[in-house]
Write an enzyme that holds these catalytic residues in place. Structure first.
Site, mmCIF file in Angstrom:
data_model
loop_
_atom_site.group_PDB
_atom_site.id
_atom_site.type_symbol
_atom_site.label_atom_id
_atom_site.label_comp_id
_atom_site.label_asym_id
_atom_site.label_seq_id
_atom_site.Cartn_x
_atom_site.Cartn_y
_atom_site.Cartn_z
ATOM 1 N N GLU A 219 38.203 42.063 41.043
ATOM 2 C CA GLU A 219 37.618 43.377 40.781
ATOM 3 C C GLU A 219 36.120 43.374 41.054
ATOM 4 O OE1 GLU A 219 40.864 42.913 37.507
ATOM 5 O OE2 GLU A 219 39.460 41.635 38.606
ATOM 6 N N GLY A 270 33.898 34.050 28.838
ATOM 7 C CA GLY A 270 33.357 35.355 29.212
ATOM 8 C C GLY A 270 33.034 36.243 28.031
#
Length: 527
Positions: A219, A270
């Site tokens: 993405e 993350g």
């Protein structure tokens, strides 16, 4: 060395199970006894905040049992091992070092022949120096003009945390003279996202941060191409408008297509990466490196407090253990996070990933199936908006959903107005107080449609004002809460295999390597 055990093998766990429904919340929160609870069931936090759990279904007996569970499961010892560089992420055989990003006074941790404390501090310094050069005009666009906007391109933890933190401090920075640059964020691969952002910024005066630890996130790379195309169409060289936040081994590192690259590593997941260059670059560019440093100081103070062994003095530990009690003994499967602060509008979205991606597990840290409940569903919305949305279900629905409020006595602005003898901020705070009591006590009415059963448990983190220090402490509180709960449940809170399968199948769809239902759905969507 600590021992890693499933909680249902522990005596303290079994004892805790005998205390179900031992506290009548409606009774203990009524009258002067309720006022005393509010005073006594409270723990100081950094930056002048307080964690108050008076409206939770606990008493001293339950708290003592939770403390015994913390001791038997060696929660503080496990946290100390994590800080010392133990391989806590068993699924990926990695250390867990996000606290080290803000632990300027912490000890050294060696990994892969590198002093990680020095490595993270060096990246903070590099980010600060870069941001200063952008602010003072040493780094400019091709026409010699200063950059006025920073746009972060990333998804998941590369977007949710940094975006939530930026929005939390945007008005504060503007009112206090710290605002340097406007920030925007592109995350969704849906082209409408990138198109909308690019349509409202001056692309020629925008600097873009590409955030991908691996340098291969589909993405993010797709949105990078979208942005590069927009820059090229305006006759601009993308290499003079982009920086990367990535790992030193990714294809983005040392790439001439970027002004510079700042590094993170596999020891920072993350969703835990806001304290690293992932959040540091955009927040330092937007507000200045000094503001980001203050944010880290608040987080570091909460990390230090989380080492406190006395559960009654450790807000993150108390919050975590009460959550375990609600999940595993009282059987509540959902938690609502309700910040009465518009600045925290995206904070619940970040906590959704932080909590559910961390503790949404059905096997323990060694891969063995477990038969007890783990992480709850997390959702939320700022007050008072949520009151006009889903509070009906919270008050009168068939499920009891524990609530976590966040509120501040002062707003981030100076020009509040007095209407009907109270300011807007006073009205906001009045709603917080009213909701906590309404959820706990309810209201008896012969008309059952107007009857409120009450006994809906809640806690609140209350502070003076949402400052960088308070925000950092708030973030660390929830990170440490999630960590402690993972330790209790004996699961690995630091990998996320559950997000990988869909990614792999999506690649098969794009390669037209499909059959069966996957092919049918691909055809339905005309891929």
């Amino acid at each position: 060395m600590v021992s890693w055990n499933n909680p249902d093998t522990l005596e303290s766990w079994k004892k805790l199970g005998t205390l179900k429904d031992s506290v009548d919340l409606k009774a203990v929160m009524s009258g002067e006894g309720g006022a005393d609870r509010v005073k006594n069931y409270s723990i100081p936090m950094p930056a002048g905040m307080t964690y108050n759990y008076a409206a939770k279904e606990v008493d001293d007996t339950v708290i003592d049992a939770l403390a015994a569970l913390a001791d038997e499961q060696e929660l503080i010892g496990k946290y100390e091992e994590l800080l010392g560089g133990a391989v806590i992420n068993t699924g990926e055989k990695r250390l867990v070092l996000h606290q080290l990003c803000r632990g300027q006074q912490a000890g050294d941790v060696m990994a892969d022949g590198v002093n990680k404390r020095e490595f993270y501090l060096s990246q903070q310094k590099r980010v600060a120096e870069f941001a200063e050069k952008v602010h003072n005009g040493q780094i400019v666009n091709e026409k010699g003009e200063k950059f006025t906007t920073v746009v972060q391109i990333g998804i998941g933890g590369s977007d949710l945390g940094p975006r939530a933190m930026y929005l939390a401090l945007e008005n504060w920075a503007k009112k206090n003279g710290f605002f340097k640059m406007n920030a925007e964020f592109i995350s969704n691969v849906d082209p409408d996202d990138a198109s909308a952002v690019l349509g409202k910024v001056d692309v020629a005066k925008s600097i873009f941060i590409l955030v991908s630890k691996s340098g291969t996130t589909l993405e993010t790379l797709t949105n990078e191409s979208f942005v590069k195309d927009a820059l090229t169409k305006q006759g601009l060289d993308p290499a003079k408008h982009m920086i990367a936040v990535t790992s030193e081994t990714s294809p983005l590192a040392g790439n001439s297509g970027y002004l510079d690259a700042f590094f993170m590593d596999d020891y920072i997941g993350g969703r835990y990466s806001t304290s690293s260059a992932v959040g540091g670059a955009v927040l330092s560019l937007a507000f200045g490196a000094d503001v980001f440093a203050r944010f880290l100081d608040g987080a570091a103070a909460e990390d230090k407090l989380a080492l406190e062994k006395d559960i009654r003095k450790n807000p993150a530990l108390m919050d975590a253990l009460i959550g375990v009690y609600e999940r595993n003994v009282l059987g509540y499967g959902t938690t609502a996070v309700l910040p009465y602060s518009q600045a925290l509008s995206r904070f619940p979205a970040h906590l959704q990933q932080l909590d559910m991606e961390s503790n949404g597990k059905s096997v323990n840290r060694f891969g063995a199936a477990i038969d007890y409940k783990t992480g709850p569903v997390i959702f939320g919305e700022p007050g008072t908006n949520g009151q006009h949305s889903f509070y009906q279900l919270l008050h009168q629905g068939t499920d009891i959903i524990p609530l976590q409020f966040v509120g501040f006595r002062k707003s981030q602005i100076e020009n509040d107005v007095v209407i009907e003898d109270s300011t807007s901020q006073q009205k906001l705070c009045a709603n917080v107080a009213a909701q906590i009591v309404a959820f706990a006590l309810g209201k008896d009415d012969e008309d059952k449609n107007k009857n409120f059963e009450g006994k809906r448990p809640s806690s609140i983190i209350a502070g003076d004002q949402l400052t960088p220090e308070a925000l950092g402490a708030l973030l660390a509180h929830f990170e440490n809460k999630v960590m402690f709960q993972g330790f209790v449940w004996n699961i690995n809170s630091f990998d996320q295999e559950g997000v990988q399968l869909g990614k792999k199948l999506a690649k098969k769809v794009l390669a037209h390597d499909t059959d069966g239902a996957l092919k049918a759905y691909s055809d339905l969507l005309n891929i």
